[in-house]
Scaffold this motif. Structure first.
Motif, PDB file in Angstrom:
ATOM      1  N   GLN A   1      36.568  37.706  40.958  1.00 36.84           N
ATOM      2  CA  GLN A   1      35.222  37.842  40.427  1.00 36.84           C
ATOM      3  C   GLN A   1      34.681  39.256  40.630  1.00 36.84           C
ATOM      4  OE1 GLN A   1      32.733  34.598  41.734  1.00 36.84           O
ATOM      5  NE2 GLN A   1      33.942  33.103  40.607  1.00 36.84           N
ATOM      6  N   ARG A   2      35.063  39.890  41.712  1.00 35.32           N
ATOM      7  CA  ARG A   2      34.644  41.291  41.891  1.00 35.32           C
ATOM      8  C   ARG A   2      35.323  42.187  40.846  1.00 35.32           C
ATOM      9  NH1 ARG A   2      35.898  46.156  43.945  1.00 35.32           N
ATOM     10  NH2 ARG A   2      34.086  47.377  44.649  1.00 35.32           N
ATOM     11  N   LYS A   3      36.619  41.958  40.617  1.00 38.75           N
ATOM     12  CA  LYS A   3      37.319  42.746  39.600  1.00 38.75           C
ATOM     13  C   LYS A   3      36.678  42.570  38.223  1.00 38.75           C
ATOM     14  CE  LYS A   3      41.535  41.213  40.447  1.00 38.75           C
ATOM     15  NZ  LYS A   3      43.007  41.060  40.315  1.00 38.75           N
ATOM     16  N   MET A   4      36.276  41.353  37.905  1.00 42.17           N
ATOM     17  CA  MET A   4      35.631  41.089  36.614  1.00 42.17           C
ATOM     18  C   MET A   4      34.304  41.836  36.501  1.00 42.17           C
ATOM     19  SD  MET A   4      36.430  37.005  36.512  1.00 42.17           S
ATOM     20  CE  MET A   4      35.226  36.639  35.234  1.00 42.17           C
ATOM     21  N   GLU A   5      33.492  41.733  37.557  1.00 42.89           N
ATOM     22  CA  GLU A   5      32.191  42.398  37.530  1.00 42.89           C
ATOM     23  C   GLU A   5      32.339  43.905  37.383  1.00 42.89           C
ATOM     24  OE1 GLU A   5      29.803  39.100  40.290  1.00 42.89           O
ATOM     25  OE2 GLU A   5      30.123  41.139  41.039  1.00 42.89           O
ATOM     26  N   VAL A   6      33.282  44.482  38.141  1.00 39.34           N
ATOM     27  CA  VAL A   6      33.491  45.932  38.078  1.00 39.34           C
ATOM     28  C   VAL A   6      33.964  46.346  36.691  1.00 39.34           C
ATOM     29  CG1 VAL A   6      34.935  47.819  38.925  1.00 39.34           C
ATOM     30  CG2 VAL A   6      33.893  46.230  40.550  1.00 39.34           C
ATOM     31  N   ARG A   7      34.836  45.544  36.100  1.00 43.87           N
ATOM     32  CA  ARG A   7      35.360  45.898  34.774  1.00 43.87           C
ATOM     33  C   ARG A   7      34.253  45.852  33.722  1.00 43.87           C
ATOM     34  NH1 ARG A   7      41.479  45.105  32.969  1.00 43.87           N
ATOM     35  NH2 ARG A   7      41.344  45.918  30.846  1.00 43.87           N
ATOM     36  N   ALA A   8      33.403  44.842  33.791  1.00 40.56           N
ATOM     37  CA  ALA A   8      32.292  44.748  32.840  1.00 40.56           C
ATOM     38  C   ALA A   8      31.318  45.914  33.032  1.00 40.56           C
ATOM     39  CB  ALA A   8      31.564  43.416  33.001  1.00 40.56           C
ATOM     40  N   LEU A   9      31.016  46.247  34.272  1.00 38.31           N
ATOM     41  CA  LEU A   9      30.123  47.370  34.557  1.00 38.31           C
ATOM     42  C   LEU A   9      30.728  48.696  34.096  1.00 38.31           C
ATOM     43  CD1 LEU A   9      29.003  46.338  38.151  1.00 38.31           C
ATOM     44  CD2 LEU A   9      27.571  46.292  36.093  1.00 38.31           C
ATOM     45  N   THR A  10      32.042  48.826  34.268  1.00 41.70           N
ATOM     46  CA  THR A  10      32.722  50.045  33.832  1.00 41.70           C
ATOM     47  C   THR A  10      32.664  50.198  32.317  1.00 41.70           C
ATOM     48  OG1 THR A  10      34.211  49.966  35.746  1.00 41.70           O
ATOM     49  CG2 THR A  10      34.918  51.300  33.866  1.00 41.70           C
ATOM     50  N   ASN A  11      32.786  49.094  31.607  1.00 43.96           N
ATOM     51  CA  ASN A  11      32.664  49.154  30.151  1.00 43.96           C
ATOM     52  C   ASN A  11      31.284  49.657  29.725  1.00 43.96           C
ATOM     53  OD1 ASN A  11      35.249  48.321  29.336  1.00 43.96           O
ATOM     54  ND2 ASN A  11      34.739  46.175  29.672  1.00 43.96           N
TER      55      ASN A  11
ATOM     56  N   VAL B   1      27.369  39.263  41.941  1.00 44.71           N
ATOM     57  CA  VAL B   1      27.487  38.722  43.294  1.00 44.71           C
ATOM     58  C   VAL B   1      28.289  39.639  44.207  1.00 44.71           C
ATOM     59  CG1 VAL B   1      28.303  36.756  44.661  1.00 44.71           C
ATOM     60  CG2 VAL B   1      27.328  36.375  42.383  1.00 44.71           C
ATOM     61  N   TRP B   2      29.396  40.207  43.670  1.00 41.01           N
ATOM     62  CA  TRP B   2      30.343  40.916  44.518  1.00 41.01           C
ATOM     63  C   TRP B   2      30.353  42.430  44.316  1.00 41.01           C
ATOM     64  CZ3 TRP B   2      31.797  37.625  48.041  1.00 41.01           C
ATOM     65  CH2 TRP B   2      31.885  36.268  47.718  1.00 41.01           C
ATOM     66  N   ALA B   3      29.771  42.898  43.232  1.00 38.77           N
ATOM     67  CA  ALA B   3      29.885  44.326  42.890  1.00 38.77           C
ATOM     68  C   ALA B   3      28.539  45.035  42.937  1.00 38.77           C
ATOM     69  CB  ALA B   3      30.533  44.484  41.513  1.00 38.77           C
ATOM     70  N   GLY B   4      27.675  44.632  43.864  1.00 41.14           N
ATOM     71  CA  GLY B   4      26.351  45.243  43.956  1.00 41.14           C
ATOM     72  C   GLY B   4      26.411  46.741  44.210  1.00 41.14           C
ATOM     73  N   GLU B   5      27.300  47.175  45.091  1.00 45.25           N
ATOM     74  CA  GLU B   5      27.419  48.605  45.375  1.00 45.25           C
ATOM     75  C   GLU B   5      27.956  49.362  44.167  1.00 45.25           C
ATOM     76  OE1 GLU B   5      29.752  49.227  48.838  1.00 45.25           O
ATOM     77  OE2 GLU B   5      28.327  48.235  50.203  1.00 45.25           O
ATOM     78  N   ASP B   6      28.782  48.693  43.383  1.00 47.16           N
ATOM     79  CA  ASP B   6      29.351  49.350  42.202  1.00 47.16           C
ATOM     80  C   ASP B   6      28.299  49.592  41.126  1.00 47.16           C
ATOM     81  OD1 ASP B   6      32.488  49.240  42.684  1.00 47.16           O
ATOM     82  OD2 ASP B   6      31.606  47.364  43.394  1.00 47.16           O
ATOM     83  N   VAL B   7      27.263  48.749  41.094  1.00 46.05           N
ATOM     84  CA  VAL B   7      26.157  48.991  40.162  1.00 46.05           C
ATOM     85  C   VAL B   7      25.541  50.351  40.456  1.00 46.05           C
ATOM     86  CG1 VAL B   7      23.873  48.228  39.411  1.00 46.05           C
ATOM     87  CG2 VAL B   7      25.663  46.545  39.832  1.00 46.05           C
ATOM     88  N   GLN B   8      25.350  50.625  41.734  1.00 43.41           N
ATOM     89  CA  GLN B   8      24.753  51.907  42.118  1.00 43.41           C
ATOM     90  C   GLN B   8      25.679  53.074  41.798  1.00 43.41           C
ATOM     91  OE1 GLN B   8      21.560  52.045  43.111  1.00 43.41           O
ATOM     92  NE2 GLN B   8      21.630  49.832  42.724  1.00 43.41           N
ATOM     93  N   GLN B   9      26.981  52.888  41.983  1.00 39.35           N
ATOM     94  CA  GLN B   9      27.928  53.968  41.747  1.00 39.35           C
ATOM     95  C   GLN B   9      28.195  54.199  40.263  1.00 39.35           C
ATOM     96  OE1 GLN B   9      31.440  53.017  44.018  1.00 39.35           O
ATOM     97  NE2 GLN B   9      30.352  53.017  45.969  1.00 39.35           N
TER      98      GLN B   9
END
Length: 332
Positions: free
Chosen positions: A304-314, A13-21
């Motif tokens: 929730q953004r921090k959670m999404e980014v952390r999961a994506l980073t993993n 929901v909150w980390a859509g741009e981070d998926v791309q990065q």
């Protein structure tokens, strides 16, 4: 050579741009579109829409369509799946033992939830000691201040807060409560290295319970922690004490807790979690002196953004370095 496939199972929901990065440069990102478990598992077949997936981003919203990541689901994954990045600190919706047998590593998002979960516990702590839940309902009903409230409410200053499980959330709550100041005592499997001197470690949980004015529960839900806070432990608390739970509902024996509320051994409880969410035991609604929240611990956009980014980073670290961080304890 084709990029490895990452499957998003749930919602970002909150980390859509981070998926791309984070993921787009090193993987092919696809999003699940299955409405039931059968379709989901069939998608992993050769030539299917999820064929070749090596890593999965998973959050709890997916359970509405495909259920928990239980043994049946895990056993249905192909050998290509090597990593499940769970979007959350609690991971009881994933059978980690089935993952281990299948050669799948599971990560979660510790740290990202600490502030939000701890401030939720702090709210429950304040509300139950001061009996603000009764006060708000009285005002909303047009009755202004309830009579006799001063006879059942207390200041936080000088009270003893016992923390069961001094992990990231428990430690953050300790820091917040210490500011009043409250006396902070804790029990964990081992003494926590680096805990401040004002955090008193009790290796004997029964001695901890006997000194607590408030017990705040911060242990993960595992088979060995179901009903951990049961009749014996509850009765070891002082008469008139309070229990706060922001961990998981099944960690507390709900029937034993209700009996203690009925006979006055517990003055109040503050609950953000329940054994059979979203169902709430109607008996709890009969107590005006307790504070109940509908699992609001991480319900804010910052956390929730921090959670999404952390999961994506993993997932990114798994793809780039072969191993992500935040591997759950059972798989280390």
């Amino acid at each position: 050579m084709a990029q490895p496939k990452i499957l998003i199972v749930g919602e970002i929901v909150w980390a859509g741009e981070d998926v791309q990065q984070l993921l787009a440069p090193v993987s092919q990102v696809i999003t699940y579109n299955s409405q039931d478990r059968k379709d989901f598992l069939e998608g992993f077949n050769q030539g299917g829409k999820y064929d070749g997936v090596v890593g999965i981003f998973r959050d709890n919203t997916s359970a509405d369509h495909i259920g928990f990541f239980d043994k049946e689901l895990i056993d249905g994954f192909p050998s290509s799946v090597k990593w499940i990045a769970h979007n959350g600190a609690g991971y009881d919706q994933i059978d980690v033992h089935a993952c281990k047998a299948k050669g799948i590593t599971v990560s979660n998002t510790p740290g990202a939830v600490d502030d939000a979960s701890a401030t939720t516990a702090l709210y429950l702590l304040i509300s139950t000691l001061r009996q603000y839940s009764i006060s708000e309902r009285s005002l909303r009903e047009g009755n202004w201040k309830p009579k006799g409230l001063n006879k059942i409410s207390h200041d936080l200053t000088g009270r003893t807060l016992a923390i069961l499980g001094l992990g990231g959330i428990g430690m953050r709550l300790a820091e917040l409560a210490h500011a009043f100041p409250m006396r902070i005592i804790y029990h964990s499997r081992n003494k926590v290295a680096g805990a401040p001197g004002w955090c008193e470690y009790y290796p004997d949980v029964e001695k901890l319970l006997a000194e607590a004015d408030v017990l705040s529960v911060h242990v993960p839900l595992r088979s060995e922690t179901v009903g951990l806070v049961g009749e014996k432990w509850i009765r070891l608390l002082k008469r008139g004490s309070i229990i706060i739970n922001t961990a998981r509902g099944k960690v507390i024996d709900e029937d034993a807790m209700i009996r203690a509320l009925e006979d006055g051994h517990l003055a109040s409880v503050g609950l953000d979690v329940f054994p059979n969410e979203p169902e709430v035991n109607p008996r709890l609604l009969e107590f005006p002196n307790i504070t109940l929240l509908p699992h609001m611990g991480t319900e804010n956009q910052d956390t929730q953004r921090k959670m999404e980014v952390r999961a994506l980073t993993n997932l990114r670290d798994f793809l780039v370095a072969g191993k992500g961080k935040d591997i759950v304890p059972e798989l280390k």
